[in-house]
Design an enzyme around this catalytic site. Structure first.
Site, PDB file in Angstrom:
ATOM      1  N   ASN A  33     -21.744-124.513 -18.690  1.00  0.00           N
ATOM      2  CA  ASN A  33     -21.695-124.754 -20.116  1.00  0.00           C
ATOM      3  C   ASN A  33     -20.580-123.936 -21.123  1.00  0.00           C
ATOM      4  O   ASN A  33     -20.055-124.709 -21.627  1.00  0.00           O
ATOM      5  CB  ASN A  33     -23.031-124.350 -21.017  1.00  0.00           C
ATOM      6  CG  ASN A  33     -24.183-125.243 -20.391  1.00  0.00           C
ATOM      7  OD1 ASN A  33     -24.017-126.530 -20.270  1.00  0.00           O
ATOM      8  ND2 ASN A  33     -25.383-124.798 -20.427  1.00  0.00           N
ATOM      9  N   TYR A  35     -28.829-112.349  -7.697  1.00  0.00           N
ATOM     10  CA  TYR A  35     -27.769-112.210  -8.483  1.00  0.00           C
ATOM     11  C   TYR A  35     -26.505-112.198  -7.913  1.00  0.00           C
ATOM     12  O   TYR A  35     -25.451-113.035  -8.289  1.00  0.00           O
ATOM     13  CB  TYR A  35     -27.919-110.604  -8.525  1.00  0.00           C
ATOM     14  CG  TYR A  35     -26.947-109.968  -9.614  1.00  0.00           C
ATOM     15  CD1 TYR A  35     -26.697-110.276 -11.003  1.00  0.00           C
ATOM     16  CD2 TYR A  35     -25.752-109.053  -9.211  1.00  0.00           C
ATOM     17  CE1 TYR A  35     -25.819-109.874 -11.699  1.00  0.00           C
ATOM     18  CE2 TYR A  35     -24.985-108.329 -10.007  1.00  0.00           C
ATOM     19  CZ  TYR A  35     -24.744-108.863 -11.367  1.00  0.00           C
ATOM     20  OH  TYR A  35     -23.812-108.233 -12.085  1.00  0.00           O
TER      21      TYR A  35
HETATM   22  N1  LIG Z   1     -22.595-103.205 -16.420  1.00  0.00           N
HETATM   23  C1  LIG Z   1     -21.980-103.264 -15.066  1.00  0.00           C
HETATM   24  O1  LIG Z   1     -21.535-102.142 -14.649  1.00  0.00           O
HETATM   25  C2  LIG Z   1     -21.624-104.410 -14.672  1.00  0.00           C
HETATM   26  C3  LIG Z   1     -21.011-104.507 -13.320  1.00  0.00           C
HETATM   27  C4  LIG Z   1     -20.754-105.944 -12.833  1.00  0.00           C
HETATM   28  C5  LIG Z   1     -20.708-107.056 -13.751  1.00  0.00           C
HETATM   29  N2  LIG Z   1     -21.411-106.949 -14.866  1.00  0.00           N
HETATM   30  C6  LIG Z   1     -21.682-108.283 -15.578  1.00  0.00           C
HETATM   31  O2  LIG Z   1     -21.325-107.818 -16.871  1.00  0.00           O
HETATM   32  C7  LIG Z   1     -22.139-108.769 -17.685  1.00  0.00           C
HETATM   33  C8  LIG Z   1     -22.951-108.011 -18.758  1.00  0.00           C
HETATM   34  O3  LIG Z   1     -23.604-106.930 -18.053  1.00  0.00           O
HETATM   35  P1  LIG Z   1     -24.376-105.778 -18.810  1.00  0.00           P
HETATM   36  O4  LIG Z   1     -24.209-104.613 -18.162  1.00  0.00           O
HETATM   37  O5  LIG Z   1     -23.933-105.731 -20.353  1.00  0.00           O
HETATM   38  O6  LIG Z   1     -25.876-106.513 -18.902  1.00  0.00           O
HETATM   39  P2  LIG Z   1     -26.717-106.364 -20.186  1.00  0.00           P
HETATM   40  O7  LIG Z   1     -27.946-107.040 -19.335  1.00  0.00           O
HETATM   41  O8  LIG Z   1     -26.855-105.415 -20.989  1.00  0.00           O
HETATM   42  O9  LIG Z   1     -26.147-107.944 -21.077  1.00  0.00           O
HETATM   43  C9  LIG Z   1     -26.255-109.130 -20.578  1.00  0.00           C
HETATM   44  C10 LIG Z   1     -26.709-109.999 -21.950  1.00  0.00           C
HETATM   45  O10 LIG Z   1     -26.641-111.241 -21.565  1.00  0.00           O
HETATM   46  C11 LIG Z   1     -27.774-111.926 -22.166  1.00  0.00           C
HETATM   47  N3  LIG Z   1     -28.228-113.031 -21.517  1.00  0.00           N
HETATM   48  C12 LIG Z   1     -28.922-112.975 -20.227  1.00  0.00           C
HETATM   49  N4  LIG Z   1     -28.983-114.319 -19.838  1.00  0.00           N
HETATM   50  C13 LIG Z   1     -28.821-115.008 -21.067  1.00  0.00           C
HETATM   51  C14 LIG Z   1     -28.899-116.563 -21.262  1.00  0.00           C
HETATM   52  N5  LIG Z   1     -29.503-117.477 -20.324  1.00  0.00           N
HETATM   53  N6  LIG Z   1     -28.544-116.715 -22.656  1.00  0.00           N
HETATM   54  C15 LIG Z   1     -27.963-116.049 -23.412  1.00  0.00           C
HETATM   55  N7  LIG Z   1     -27.960-114.700 -23.013  1.00  0.00           N
HETATM   56  C16 LIG Z   1     -28.372-114.108 -21.976  1.00  0.00           C
HETATM   57  C17 LIG Z   1     -28.819-110.730 -22.264  1.00  0.00           C
HETATM   58  O11 LIG Z   1     -29.685-110.813 -23.075  1.00  0.00           O
HETATM   59  C18 LIG Z   1     -27.874-109.506 -22.339  1.00  0.00           C
HETATM   60  O12 LIG Z   1     -27.625-109.243 -24.068  1.00  0.00           O
HETATM   61  C19 LIG Z   1     -23.214-109.621 -16.513  1.00  0.00           C
HETATM   62  O13 LIG Z   1     -22.779-110.787 -16.314  1.00  0.00           O
HETATM   63  C20 LIG Z   1     -23.141-108.856 -15.392  1.00  0.00           C
HETATM   64  O14 LIG Z   1     -23.193-109.292 -14.291  1.00  0.00           O
HETATM   65  C21 LIG Z   1     -21.977-105.799 -15.121  1.00  0.00           C
END
Ligand SMILES: NC(=O)c1ccc[n+]([C@@H]2O[C@H](COP(=O)([O-])OP(=O)(O)OC[C@H]3O[C@@H](n4cnc5c(N)ncnc54)[C@H](O)[C@@H]3O)[C@@H](O)[C@H]2O)c1
Length: 317
Positions: free
Chosen positions: A103, A149
């Site tokens: 999307n 994941y």
């Molecule tokens: N924080 C890290 O160290 C890290 C490392 C590698 C990758 N990432 C990636 O970065 C991104 C953000 O991670 P984060 O740590 O902020 O996690 P987080 O869980 O704090 O944030 C993810 C956000 O996405 C929203 N979300 C999830 N599914 C959704 C959907 N179907 N529709 C709308 N919103 C949705 C959640 O409500 C949340 O606000 C993710 O894709 C994660 O895989 C993060």
């Protein structure tokens, strides 16, 4: 402002998404955050709600992206991200990595916009080479507990690549290594918020296994710098963004206890299945292509994070 962009941040109410929204608005861009709050919270972006540059749309991006008007960039940061979260929401995680990515890509394609996908060091699995550079294909168990994941992200990378090669969509893939900072949830299961919360409460520090497994920890402000540099470039990635500062979980736990000034003891718990043994990014590509490298030391980042948790004792999901 002539350089003003209109940016859609999928997952904008999460940890990383909220920092991206804050930085983009601070730089004068218009931001539409889309989130269903499955692991994020409106409170993460409520400080932005007063500005006309920011709007928040509640929607499940796996079902569609209800964003009207022109768009310059779409940043896909929607996905449960910590093991505790993606094991609680396995199907939602697979859907947001597949349907959600589709999307977002369709929205970018329709607007001739740049699309940047948040991938992860987890695509390297339990790596057999160290440090990990982008050419390494990884060592991932496709049916293990973490696969919902890891494989969602690997599929997502393939889908992004397919749009680039098939439709010429302007895409970028960022492989993020462990990042920490304010607005992490204290009980999301990730090591740093866990150790900080336990240290602040004087509770035992729960250390998985003997604690010799390593991670490389990046402060969130540095990560945001790298992601936005990639966003405003035309580089396709995949590109590692992370801090090569590698530390064992035992040393990290002891360091946090010391910085907090806590008396917490360490207790050992079972190590999760397929937990990676080592992790460290090779960031040569980001240094060369973006002129990016982390600026905040791990100690300074930990101090800022501890201070935030100290002053936000009531944060919950
Ligand atoms: N924080 C890290 O160290 C890290 C490392 C590698 C990758 N990432 C990636 O970065 C991104 C953000 O991670 P984060 O740590 O902020 O996690 P987080 O869980 O704090 O944030 C993810 C956000 O996405 C929203 N979300 C999830 N599914 C959704 C959907 N179907 N529709 C709308 N919103 C949705 C959640 O409500 C949340 O606000 C993710 O894709 C994660 O895989 C993060």
């Amino acid at each position: 402002m002539s350089n003003q962009k209109r940016v859609v941040v999928m997952g904008g109410a999460g940890f990383l998404g909220s920092h991206l929204c804050e930085r983009l608005v601070g730089e004068g861009h218009e931001v539409v955050a889309v989130d269903n709050f499955i692991t994020g919270s409106e409170s993460n972006v409520e400080h932005l709600s007063g500005t006309p540059l920011f709007s928040l749309v509640e929607a499940d991006v796996s079902a569609g992206l209800p964003v009207e008007g022109p768009v310059d960039a779409v940043l896909h940061f929607a996905s449960p991200a910590s093991p505790v979260d993606y094991l609680e929401f396995p199907i939602e995680t697979l859907k947001v990595g597949s349907l959600g990515t589709m999307n977002g890509l369709e929205l970018a394609r329709a607007n001739d916009a740049r699309f940047v996908m948040a991938s992860t060091s987890e695509v390297y699995g339990d790596p057999q080479i160290h440090p990990q550079h982008e050419d390494y294909w990884g060592y991932v168990n496709p049916v293990g507990p973490r696969s919902v994941y890891d494989e969602a992200k690997r599929f997502s990378e393939a889908l992004v690549t397919g749009f680039r090669t098939t439709y010429g969509t302007d895409t970028g893939i960022v492989r993020i290594f462990n990042t920490f900072g304010p607005r992490m949830r204290p009980n999301d299961g990730r090591a740093i918020p866990n150790f900080v919360r336990q240290s602040l409460r004087g509770e035992p520090i729960t250390l998985a296994g003997d604690g010799s497994q390593t991670r490389s920890i990046c402060y969130v402000d540095d990560l945001v710098d790298g992601i936005l540099a990639l966003t405003w470039s035309s580089h396709s990635g995949p590109m590692n963004i992370g801090n090569p500062h590698e530390i064992s979980m035992l040393d990290l736990a002891q360091w946090i206890v010391k910085l907090v000034g806590s008396t917490s003891e360490t207790v050992h718990i079972e190590r999760p299945v397929d937990d990676p043994t080592v992790r460290r990014p090779d960031i040569t590509l980001a240094q060369r292509e973006l002129g990016w490298s982390p600026q905040v030391s791990a100690e300074e980042g930990l101090r800022r994070t501890i201070e935030w948790f100290r002053t936000h004792p009531d944060v919950t999901r």
